[in-house]
Write a protein that holds these residues in place. Structure first.
Motif, short mmCIF file in Angstrom:
data_model
loop_
_atom_site.label_atom_id
_atom_site.label_comp_id
_atom_site.label_asym_id
_atom_site.label_seq_id
_atom_site.Cartn_x
_atom_site.Cartn_y
_atom_site.Cartn_z
N TYR A 110 0.83 -1.21 0.00
CA TYR A 110 0.00 0.00 0.00
C TYR A 110 0.86 1.26 0.00
CZ TYR A 110 -3.59 -3.40 0.88
OH TYR A 110 -4.42 -4.48 0.75
N VAL A 111 2.05 1.13 0.62
CA VAL A 111 2.99 2.26 0.64
C VAL A 111 3.67 2.36 -0.73
CG1 VAL A 111 4.91 3.30 1.89
CG2 VAL A 111 3.37 1.69 3.09
N ALA A 112 4.15 1.21 -1.22
CA ALA A 112 4.83 1.19 -2.52
C ALA A 112 3.85 1.61 -3.62
CB ALA A 112 5.39 -0.20 -2.79
N GLY A 113 2.60 1.13 -3.52
CA GLY A 113 1.59 1.48 -4.52
C GLY A 113 1.32 2.97 -4.54
N THR A 114 1.33 3.58 -3.35
CA THR A 114 1.10 5.03 -3.28
C THR A 114 2.26 5.77 -3.95
OG1 THR A 114 -0.16 4.71 -1.25
CG2 THR A 114 0.59 6.95 -1.71
N ALA A 151 -1.67 8.08 4.76
CA ALA A 151 -0.54 8.45 5.63
C ALA A 151 0.75 8.40 4.80
CB ALA A 151 -0.45 7.50 6.82
N SER A 152 0.89 7.37 3.97
CA SER A 152 2.08 7.24 3.14
C SER A 152 2.22 8.42 2.19
CB SER A 152 2.02 5.96 2.30
OG SER A 152 1.87 4.85 3.11
N SER A 153 1.08 8.87 1.64
CA SER A 153 1.15 9.98 0.67
C SER A 153 1.73 11.22 1.33
CB SER A 153 -0.22 10.26 0.06
OG SER A 153 -1.03 11.02 0.96
N TRP A 154 1.43 11.40 2.64
CA TRP A 154 1.99 12.56 3.35
C TRP A 154 3.47 12.36 3.64
CZ3 TRP A 154 0.36 17.37 4.06
CH2 TRP A 154 -1.00 17.64 3.83
N ALA A 155 3.86 11.12 3.98
CA ALA A 155 5.27 10.87 4.30
C ALA A 155 6.12 10.95 3.03
CB ALA A 155 5.42 9.51 4.97
N MET A 169 -5.44 13.87 -4.20
CA MET A 169 -4.66 12.83 -3.52
C MET A 169 -5.48 11.56 -3.38
SD MET A 169 -1.58 13.39 -3.10
CE MET A 169 -1.33 11.66 -2.83
N ALA A 170 -6.81 11.73 -3.16
CA ALA A 170 -7.66 10.54 -3.04
C ALA A 170 -7.69 9.77 -4.36
CB ALA A 170 -9.08 10.96 -2.63
N VAL A 171 -7.74 10.50 -5.47
CA VAL A 171 -7.75 9.84 -6.78
C VAL A 171 -6.43 9.09 -7.00
CG1 VAL A 171 -7.75 10.26 -9.28
CG2 VAL A 171 -9.42 11.43 -7.83
N VAL A 172 -5.33 9.71 -6.57
CA VAL A 172 -4.02 9.06 -6.73
C VAL A 172 -3.96 7.78 -5.87
CG1 VAL A 172 -1.53 9.33 -6.32
CG2 VAL A 172 -2.83 11.19 -7.38
N ALA A 173 -4.47 7.86 -4.63
CA ALA A 173 -4.43 6.68 -3.75
C ALA A 173 -5.37 5.59 -4.27
CB ALA A 173 -4.79 7.08 -2.32
N GLN A 174 -6.50 6.00 -4.83
CA GLN A 174 -7.41 5.01 -5.44
C GLN A 174 -6.72 4.31 -6.61
OE1 GLN A 174 -10.63 6.58 -7.72
NE2 GLN A 174 -11.82 4.69 -7.70
N ARG A 175 -5.95 5.08 -7.35
CA ARG A 175 -5.18 4.51 -8.48
C ARG A 175 -4.17 3.48 -7.97
NH1 ARG A 175 -4.26 2.38 -12.93
NH2 ARG A 175 -2.28 2.78 -13.91
N ALA A 176 -3.56 3.77 -6.78
CA ALA A 176 -2.63 2.81 -6.17
C ALA A 176 -3.35 1.49 -5.93
CB ALA A 176 -2.08 3.36 -4.86
N GLU A 177 -4.56 1.60 -5.41
CA GLU A 177 -5.35 0.40 -5.07
C GLU A 177 -5.77 -0.34 -6.35
OE1 GLU A 177 -6.92 -1.66 -1.81
OE2 GLU A 177 -6.52 0.44 -1.47
#
Ligand code: GLA
Length: 404
Positions: A110-114, A151-155, A169-177
């Motif tokens: 989930y971190v790498a995907g982000t 959390a990863s996106s902020w780090a 950012m939500a769209v980017v994290a959804q793309r990770a998923e």
């Protein structure tokens, strides 16, 4: 702007920072580096289930079960992260990140995907070494993975670059998923974690990707009951539901110009086209069309303090998810039944993707303990399983915490 550490989180922050300090002691450290702390909440969905990828409405709240990461920026294009609960350290390099191919991966995905999705979106990323601690139960349908992504996106974010808005950012994290982890989820979980607002639920319009905070009446509290039957977000069951909804759109659009998603379909249009739909597809579509109306009606009922309507809307949503969309389970049905027998419980239903996981109840303040007691005694008798009960508060979305 960094949020101050909440009083209830001081011990947690201190433990994370000291763990970071001891983990990094003796290693070479960049002279400009300093410890940082970021947090991202899980979410509970009040109503609006499976409507997100149908571009409809959802009403989640970000909750005070959260992922926290303490970290030091690194001058290498790499991430090294230790999960305190699992006592496990994982790492990856930005170069060569590629979507995972195994069916079951690791939390680090989930971190790498982000990172992968941020790079794909052209957002600058920066390496870090850190420690991770989560109070979001895993596999309970409270979006532990979306919280980890946010959390990863902020780090990972380069602090010298402008921060994208919460919706982006939500769209980017959804793309990770979707693209990296391989789950075809909608936007709700990531957007709720990114954009939550303390004391509010969020009415999200999943077509325009906009969120409107909806105040929670102070007399109500939110209680989440975990059935202890792990929610298997079985990608195949989830993706089948998605495909059935898409088939409904395709068939309805043959006769109804302008229909691009189930969001564009109202009850009259569904009735006109019902006999052209396969039986199962018709039931799936009926759930989505009526569930969208229930979200809007729930926002009005919360605004007006119309408690009777809240109970009816939650009950109708649960019945529809059980009978029409077929994503409830014996355990979820029993948990809702137990909750509804407790005085002061105003509304109760399954929450999230279903197939196990949690229920959400709206409870008169003061009645939380009666609900907890009844669930802890009655639910195991009926199912043989142990429940967990969480009194949760609606909190702000993900962001940095001030450690100075
Ligand atoms: C999961 C998905 C969400 C949403 C819900 C069902 O939580 O991640 O996108 O589809 O199921 O409402």
């Amino acid at each position: 702007m960094n949020a101050p550490i909440p009083a209830s989180g001081r011990a947690r922050a201190a433990a994370l920072l000291s763990r970071l300090e001891s983990g990094l002691a003796g290693q070479s450290r960049s002279s400009t580096a300093g410890a940082r702390l970021v947090r991202a909440p899980g979410r509970v969905n009040l109503i609006g289930e499976y409507t997100d990828f149908n571009l409809g409405f959802v009403l989640p709240a970000a909750i005070d079960l959260e992922v926290w990461i303490a970290f030091e920026p690194w001058d290498r294009p790499e991430v090294e992260l230790t999960s305190i609960e699992l006592n496990e350290t994982r790492s990856f390099a930005f170069a060569g990140l590629a979507p995972r191919t195994e069916r079951h991966g690791s939390w680090i995905d989930y971190v790498a995907g982000t990172a992968w999705a941020m790079i794909e979106a052209g957002l600058p990323v920066r390496g870090f070494r850190g420690v991770l601690n989560s109070t979001v139960p895993v596999g309970a349908g409270l979006s532990s993975s979306a919280a980890l992504e946010m959390a990863s996106s902020w780090a990972l974010a380069d602090p010298t670059a402008a921060r994208p808005t919460a919706d982006r950012m939500a769209v980017v994290a959804q793309r990770a998923e979707n693209g990296y982890v391989g789950v075809n989820c909608g936007i709700m979980d990531q957007f709720a974690s990114a954009a939550g607002s303390a004391g509010h639920a969020l009415l999200i319009d999943c077509r325009s990707i906009t969120a409107t905070p909806s105040p929670m009446p102070p007399a109500l509290s939110i209680v989440v009951c975990d059935t202890g039957a792990p929610h298997k977000l079985d990608a195949s069951a989830y993706n089948t539901r998605r495909a059935e909804c898409e088939e409904g759109v395709r068939i309805i659009a043959e006769r109804e110009p302008g229909v691009k998603s189930l969001r564009d379909v109202d009850e009259a249009m569904l009735t006109r086209n019902r006999n052209r739909l396969p039986e199962i597809v018709g039931r799936r579509c009926e759930h989505i069309v009526l569930e969208n109306s229930r979200v809007i009606a729930t926002v009005a009922a919360l605004r007006d303090g119309d408690l009777d309507s809240l109970g009816r809307l939650f009950a109708a949503s649960h019945a529809s998810l059980r009978n029409l969309f077929e994503v409830s389970s014996v355990e979820l049905d029993e948990m809702v039944d137990v909750a509804n027998s407790v005085p002061g419980v105003l509304a109760s239903r399954m929450t999230g993707a279903g197939f196990g996981g949690c229920t959400v109840s709206l409870v008169e303040r003061g009645a939380e303990e009666s609900l907890r007691e009844r669930v802890m005694t009655e639910y195991p008798k009926r199912t043989g399983l142990t429940a967990r009960v969480f009194n949760v508060e609606a909190v702000d979305g993900a962001g940095p915490i001030d450690v100075s």
